[in-house]
Design a protein around this motif. Structure first.
Motif, short mmCIF file in Angstrom:
data_model
loop_
_atom_site.label_atom_id
_atom_site.label_comp_id
_atom_site.label_asym_id
_atom_site.label_seq_id
_atom_site.Cartn_x
_atom_site.Cartn_y
_atom_site.Cartn_z
N HIS A 280 2.48 -14.93 -14.10
CA HIS A 280 3.86 -15.41 -14.24
C HIS A 280 4.82 -14.36 -13.66
N PRO A 281 4.88 -14.25 -12.34
CA PRO A 281 5.73 -13.22 -11.73
C PRO A 281 7.21 -13.46 -12.01
N ILE A 282 7.93 -12.37 -12.15
CA ILE A 282 9.37 -12.43 -12.42
C ILE A 282 10.16 -12.22 -11.12
N LEU A 283 9.87 -11.13 -10.44
CA LEU A 283 10.53 -10.84 -9.17
C LEU A 283 9.82 -11.55 -8.02
N ASN A 284 8.53 -11.68 -8.13
CA ASN A 284 7.69 -12.38 -7.15
C ASN A 284 7.88 -11.84 -5.74
N ASP A 285 7.89 -10.52 -5.62
CA ASP A 285 8.04 -9.87 -4.33
C ASP A 285 6.67 -9.75 -3.68
N THR A 286 6.19 -10.86 -3.12
CA THR A 286 4.84 -10.88 -2.55
C THR A 286 4.71 -9.96 -1.35
N ASP A 287 5.81 -9.67 -0.67
CA ASP A 287 5.73 -8.79 0.49
C ASP A 287 5.36 -7.37 0.08
N CYS B 265 16.75 3.59 -0.59
CA CYS B 265 16.08 2.28 -0.52
C CYS B 265 14.57 2.37 -0.65
N GLY B 266 13.99 3.52 -0.28
CA GLY B 266 12.54 3.66 -0.38
C GLY B 266 11.81 2.59 0.41
N LEU B 267 10.87 1.91 -0.24
CA LEU B 267 10.12 0.82 0.38
C LEU B 267 10.50 -0.52 -0.24
N ASP B 268 11.74 -0.61 -0.73
CA ASP B 268 12.23 -1.83 -1.36
C ASP B 268 12.96 -2.67 -0.32
N ASP B 269 12.44 -3.86 -0.04
CA ASP B 269 13.06 -4.77 0.93
C ASP B 269 13.96 -5.76 0.19
N ASP C 248 20.48 0.08 4.85
CA ASP C 248 19.51 0.77 4.01
C ASP C 248 19.55 2.24 4.36
N LEU C 249 19.49 3.10 3.35
CA LEU C 249 19.61 4.54 3.59
C LEU C 249 18.61 5.30 2.73
N ASP C 250 17.95 6.27 3.35
CA ASP C 250 17.08 7.19 2.62
C ASP C 250 16.88 8.43 3.47
N LEU C 251 16.16 9.41 2.93
CA LEU C 251 15.90 10.65 3.63
C LEU C 251 15.03 10.40 4.87
N PRO C 252 15.13 11.26 5.88
CA PRO C 252 14.46 11.00 7.15
C PRO C 252 12.96 10.70 7.06
N ASP C 253 12.21 11.44 6.25
CA ASP C 253 10.77 11.17 6.21
C ASP C 253 10.46 9.85 5.53
N VAL C 254 11.30 9.44 4.58
CA VAL C 254 11.13 8.12 3.95
C VAL C 254 11.44 7.02 4.95
N VAL C 255 12.50 7.21 5.72
CA VAL C 255 12.86 6.23 6.75
C VAL C 255 11.75 6.10 7.78
N GLU C 256 11.14 7.21 8.15
CA GLU C 256 10.03 7.17 9.10
C GLU C 256 8.88 6.33 8.56
N LEU C 257 8.56 6.51 7.28
CA LEU C 257 7.50 5.71 6.66
C LEU C 257 7.90 4.25 6.58
N ARG C 258 9.12 3.99 6.13
CA ARG C 258 9.59 2.61 6.00
C ARG C 258 9.52 1.87 7.34
N ASN C 259 9.86 2.59 8.41
CA ASN C 259 9.85 1.98 9.73
C ASN C 259 8.47 1.52 10.16
N LYS C 260 7.43 2.12 9.59
CA LYS C 260 6.07 1.75 9.93
C LYS C 260 5.55 0.58 9.09
N LEU C 261 6.25 0.28 8.00
CA LEU C 261 5.72 -0.68 7.03
C LEU C 261 6.53 -1.96 6.86
N ILE C 262 7.82 -1.88 7.11
CA ILE C 262 8.70 -3.01 6.83
C ILE C 262 9.35 -3.48 8.13
N PRO C 263 9.20 -4.74 8.48
CA PRO C 263 9.78 -5.26 9.72
C PRO C 263 11.29 -5.05 9.77
N TYR C 264 11.78 -4.73 10.95
CA TYR C 264 13.21 -4.51 11.16
C TYR C 264 13.88 -5.85 11.34
#
Length: 289
Positions: free
Chosen positions: A46-53, A106-110, A126-142
């Protein structure tokens, strides 16, 4: 120390299929906990947020997820709170269809995908520190449209100068304030309101009692990080700027239906409202400015 500032480019496709190894420590590593919570909720009956991504993102990462201690109960509590912030964001955009949204740390929250903001009208940052942004860019579609991913320290002022002030703005600050030094956090809030002039600030915080018990918080112990700033009376944040006016403040028991929580957790949470030092042991607030 000021972090570098930049607007990230759209990510390139990862053709290797290899999982990404996370090497963060301290507060930056704590971004994994909310990701695990969203994925755990999405996998539940019974998901509440249901963030399947979030499941897709988590499956691309090589990390010790178990050390964060995120199980069904913790995931449900987190999902109820994230859903509240999504609802507040949607309400603001309903009243202000041409607005600026700034999601700090923002971390990895879409969240953009969840609230389905119309980027032909809405400017989303969306804003975060440079190394977090680098990771996010590899995981979350722009996303296409009026979207920017900025690499910067939220407490610094320079990133604000990149953002126009031609629209009302909603600032989402979840899971950040408690990790900041008090004066840095206060300065950040003042700078944001001075820049944008009008809109809403959504922010969460912890009570001082949690500072004494943070060595029992799995995510903090696991990452070697610590909370630094706490408040016991949320309305005192209004004193940071003459334009700040509290609209709503929710304590731990006020985020909606807790029917999916274990009985013991529900009974424990029922005591929070009756004890002044626990009423706002954690809280989510929104302010007009």
């Amino acid at each position: 120390m000021a972090e570098s500032i930049g607007i990230a480019s759209p990510p390139s496709e990862n053709q290797t299929g290899n999982k990404l190894k996370i090497t963060f420590t301290g507060p930056q590593e704590t971004l994994i906990g909310p990701l695990v919570a969203r994925a755990t909720d999405a996998r539940s009956a019974h998901p509440i947020l249901n963030d399947t991504d979030s499941i897709r993102v988590m499956d691309q990462i090589d990390h010790d997820f178990d050390k964060f201690g995120i199980y069904k109960t913790q995931a449900t509590i987190y999902a109820l709170r994230a859903l509240c912030l999504d609802r507040w964001t949607t309400e603001f955009l309903s009243s202000n269809p041409q607005a600026t949204v700034v999601h700090l740390a923002c971390g990895l929250d879409d969240r953009l995908r969840r609230v389905q903001a119309d980027l032909t009208k809405v400017r989303w940052i969306d804003l975060d520190l440079p190394d977090v942004v680098e990771l996010r860019n590899k995981l979350i579609p722009y996303p296409e449209g009026d979207y920017r991913l900025i690499a910067a320290d939220a407490t610094e002022k320079a990133w604000l100068e990149q953002i126009p002030v031609d629209r009302p703005a909603i600032i989402i600050c979840q899971g950040l304030a408690m990790f900041l030094e008090e004066e840095s956090g206060k300065r950040m809030i003042r700078q944001i309101i001075d820049h944008f002039k009008s809109g809403q600030l959504i922010i969460d915080h912890i009570g001082t009692i949690l500072l004494s018990f943070q060595n029992q918080v799995d995510a903090l112990v696991a990452t070697g990080s610590s909370w630094k700033w706490a408040i016991d009376e949320p309305k005192t944040l209004e004193a940071l700027h003459p334009q700040l006016k509290m609209v709503e403040c929710l304590g731990p028991t006020e985020f909606g239906d807790h029917a999916f929580l274990p009985l013991g957790t529900r009974l424990m949470m029922s005591t929070y409202s009756d004890l002044p030092w626990l009423k706002y042991i954690s809280c989510y607030m929104r302010f007009d400015f």
